[in-house]
Write a protein that holds these residues in place. Structure first.
Motif, PDB file in Angstrom:
ATOM      1  N   GLU A 263       0.819  -1.384  -0.075  1.00  0.00           N
ATOM      2  CA  GLU A 263       0.255   0.143  -0.102  1.00  0.00           C
ATOM      3  C   GLU A 263       1.299   1.413  -0.031  1.00  0.00           C
ATOM      4  OE1 GLU A 263      -2.902   0.017   3.197  1.00  0.00           O
ATOM      5  OE2 GLU A 263      -3.790  -1.968   2.236  1.00  0.00           O
ATOM      6  N   ILE A 264       2.297   0.955   0.038  1.00  0.00           N
ATOM      7  CA  ILE A 264       2.911   1.998   0.052  1.00  0.00           C
ATOM      8  C   ILE A 264       2.846   2.768  -1.469  1.00  0.00           C
ATOM      9  CG2 ILE A 264       3.994   2.167   2.061  1.00  0.00           C
ATOM     10  CD1 ILE A 264       6.308   0.912   0.407  1.00  0.00           C
ATOM     11  N   TYR A 265       2.740   1.898  -2.356  1.00  0.00           N
ATOM     12  CA  TYR A 265       2.980   2.809  -3.797  1.00  0.00           C
ATOM     13  C   TYR A 265       1.545   3.092  -4.434  1.00  0.00           C
ATOM     14  CZ  TYR A 265       7.234  -0.087  -3.575  1.00  0.00           C
ATOM     15  OH  TYR A 265       8.835  -0.576  -3.026  1.00  0.00           O
ATOM     16  N   PHE A 266       1.021   3.322  -3.396  1.00  0.00           N
ATOM     17  CA  PHE A 266      -0.189   4.091  -4.104  1.00  0.00           C
ATOM     18  C   PHE A 266      -0.991   4.792  -4.127  1.00  0.00           C
ATOM     19  CE2 PHE A 266      -4.042   0.658  -1.331  1.00  0.00           C
ATOM     20  CZ  PHE A 266      -3.571  -0.684  -2.041  1.00  0.00           C
ATOM     21  N   SER A 267       0.212   6.123  -3.421  1.00  0.00           N
ATOM     22  CA  SER A 267      -0.094   7.187  -3.745  1.00  0.00           C
ATOM     23  C   SER A 267       0.832   7.110  -5.666  1.00  0.00           C
ATOM     24  CB  SER A 267       0.750   7.858  -2.902  1.00  0.00           C
ATOM     25  OG  SER A 267       2.108   8.035  -3.035  1.00  0.00           O
ATOM     26  N   ASP A 268       1.949   6.482  -5.938  1.00  0.00           N
ATOM     27  CA  ASP A 268       2.353   6.918  -7.019  1.00  0.00           C
ATOM     28  C   ASP A 268       1.389   6.176  -8.355  1.00  0.00           C
ATOM     29  OD1 ASP A 268       5.238   6.996  -6.255  1.00  0.00           O
ATOM     30  OD2 ASP A 268       4.666   4.894  -5.326  1.00  0.00           O
ATOM     31  N   PHE A 269       0.646   5.424  -7.562  1.00  0.00           N
ATOM     32  CA  PHE A 269      -0.561   5.010  -8.955  1.00  0.00           C
ATOM     33  C   PHE A 269      -1.501   5.897  -8.879  1.00  0.00           C
ATOM     34  CE2 PHE A 269       0.549   0.620  -7.813  1.00  0.00           C
ATOM     35  CZ  PHE A 269       0.189   0.023  -9.394  1.00  0.00           C
ATOM     36  N   SER A 270      -2.234   6.874  -7.887  1.00  0.00           N
ATOM     37  CA  SER A 270      -2.685   8.238  -8.351  1.00  0.00           C
ATOM     38  C   SER A 270      -1.817   9.045  -8.972  1.00  0.00           C
ATOM     39  CB  SER A 270      -2.873   9.033  -7.122  1.00  0.00           C
ATOM     40  OG  SER A 270      -3.824   8.368  -6.022  1.00  0.00           O
ATOM     41  N   LYS A 271      -0.428   8.944  -8.893  1.00  0.00           N
ATOM     42  CA  LYS A 271       0.686  10.144 -10.396  1.00  0.00           C
ATOM     43  C   LYS A 271       0.475  10.337 -11.179  1.00  0.00           C
ATOM     44  CE  LYS A 271       3.076  11.682  -6.831  1.00  0.00           C
ATOM     45  NZ  LYS A 271       4.752  11.046  -5.670  1.00  0.00           N
ATOM     46  N   ARG A 272       0.627   8.780 -11.670  1.00  0.00           N
ATOM     47  CA  ARG A 272       0.344   8.043 -13.138  1.00  0.00           C
ATOM     48  C   ARG A 272      -1.041   8.032 -14.084  1.00  0.00           C
ATOM     49  NH1 ARG A 272       5.478   6.994 -10.018  1.00  0.00           N
ATOM     50  NH2 ARG A 272       7.169   6.396 -11.249  1.00  0.00           N
ATOM     51  N   LYS A 273      -2.137   7.748 -12.932  1.00  0.00           N
ATOM     52  CA  LYS A 273      -3.692   7.916 -13.354  1.00  0.00           C
ATOM     53  C   LYS A 273      -3.886   9.487 -13.583  1.00  0.00           C
ATOM     54  CE  LYS A 273      -6.949   8.049 -10.297  1.00  0.00           C
ATOM     55  NZ  LYS A 273      -7.684   7.680 -10.005  1.00  0.00           N
ATOM     56  N   ASN A 274      -3.446  10.266 -13.062  1.00  0.00           N
ATOM     57  CA  ASN A 274      -2.892  12.258 -13.311  1.00  0.00           C
ATOM     58  C   ASN A 274      -3.040  12.131 -14.628  1.00  0.00           C
ATOM     59  OD1 ASN A 274      -4.644  12.360 -11.501  1.00  0.00           O
ATOM     60  ND2 ASN A 274      -3.128  13.005  -9.886  1.00  0.00           N
TER      61      ASN A 274
END
Length: 308
Positions: A263-274
């Motif tokens: 779950e520590i990488y969830f924020s990195d998915f948000s960046k790439r989704k944008n």
């Protein structure tokens, strides 16, 4: 002059070297280009046994990764055509018979088999069309109608050199995709060879290397880097196909991350989704939901449109 150069990066692959040399020694007009990528086992000792052979080149570098190793091997190769092989994978004995019987193009793609760690096998076939224009080949690839493996492609060296096609360094995943996409974009057409003459072998080391970590994002990042070029060269339909391909890679990484509990990488998915949304993606992608919920929604959507 060799007709084919096979570029083989080696990192701690000493147990494979003798078998590789033994397999290729019966063929004519073949050159092996081994690139020792800072191995810490006995790889360089084994390779040095063969460095006096006229058809074998042995090059060493500090550990800089497979992309730099392949680029170095490509630079030092002498063959008219180039193949890339990982030392733990295999070619079929009929590979050069199949290549030699054809009028090869700049980019020649053949079918392959994947040997899974559980003993099962998957076969990846191609449409029986012979020559296909590069745009249609990429559309098939982006819409996941075909699979292309970097070791199941034979490239004309002059074509690669003239178009300055190289593997991007600094990436641990996805560098193959970048190379394949750029090569096909730069070619006029692609030859499909309907013979399974490469075996991609999944082993324990492969599984370990693919456990989720930050480097897994490389597979998506290299695609995002190519978006503008793909849109320019392929137009609207190609743009949409590429967007869907990026979305499928995004989902695959999301699936790996959720299943591993990283779950520590969830924020990195948000960046790439944008970033994906900024490309003008017209298809379904959830903008404001928690990552775990997005995982299930995307899974259902991709199944619905038969893109999994």
């Amino acid at each position: 002059m060799f007709k084919y150069s096979i570029v083989i990066p080696v990192y701690n692959g000493d147990k494979y070297i003798d078998d590789i040399v033994s397999f290729f020694m019966s063929f004519n007009s073949i050159q092996l280009v081994f690139v020792n990528d800072g191995s810490t086992d006995f790889s360089i000792d084994k390779l040095n046994k063969f460095k006096e052979e006229e058809w074998i080149k042995v090059i060493s570098q500090n550990n800089r990764g497979v992309s730099v190793a392949r680029n170095l091997g490509l630079h030092h190769s002498d063959g008219e055509f180039i193949l890339f092989l990982d030392c733990d994978d295999k070619y079929d004995e009929k590979i050069f018979d199949e290549l030699n019987k054809r009028n090869l193009s700049d980019v020649n793609v053949f079918e392959f088999e994947r040997n899974n760690i559980d003993g099962t096998h998957d076969s990846f076939t191609l449409p029986n069309v012979g020559i296909i224009n590069s745009r249609n080949a990429l559309l098939l690839f982006f819409f996941k109608k075909i699979r292309i493996h970097i070791c199941a492609v034979c490239f004309r060296k002059k074509f690669l050199v003239d178009n300055k096609i190289k593997f991007k360094s600094g990436f641990k995943f996805g560098e193959d995709l970048n190379f394949i996409i750029n090569a096909i974009l730069s070619s006029e057409d692609v030859l499909f060879i309907n013979e399974s003459i490469f075996k991609y072998i999944i082993n324990e080391q492969s599984v370990t290397q693919r456990k989720f970590n930050y480097h897994r994002f490389d597979a998506l990042d290299v695609l995002l880097m190519e978006f503008n070029k793909v849109e320019l060269d392929l137009g609207g339909e190609g743009k949409e196909a590429f967007q869907m391909y990026m979305l499928s890679v995004y989902y695959k990484l999301l699936c790996e991350c959720v299943k591993s509990g990283s779950e520590i990488y969830f924020s990195d998915f948000s960046k790439r989704k944008n970033i994906i949304l900024s490309t003008g993606l017209k298809f379904f992608i959830v903008k404001h939901v928690p990552v775990r919920i997005e995982f299930f929604l995307l899974k259902g959507y991709l199944k619905l449109i038969k893109f999994m």
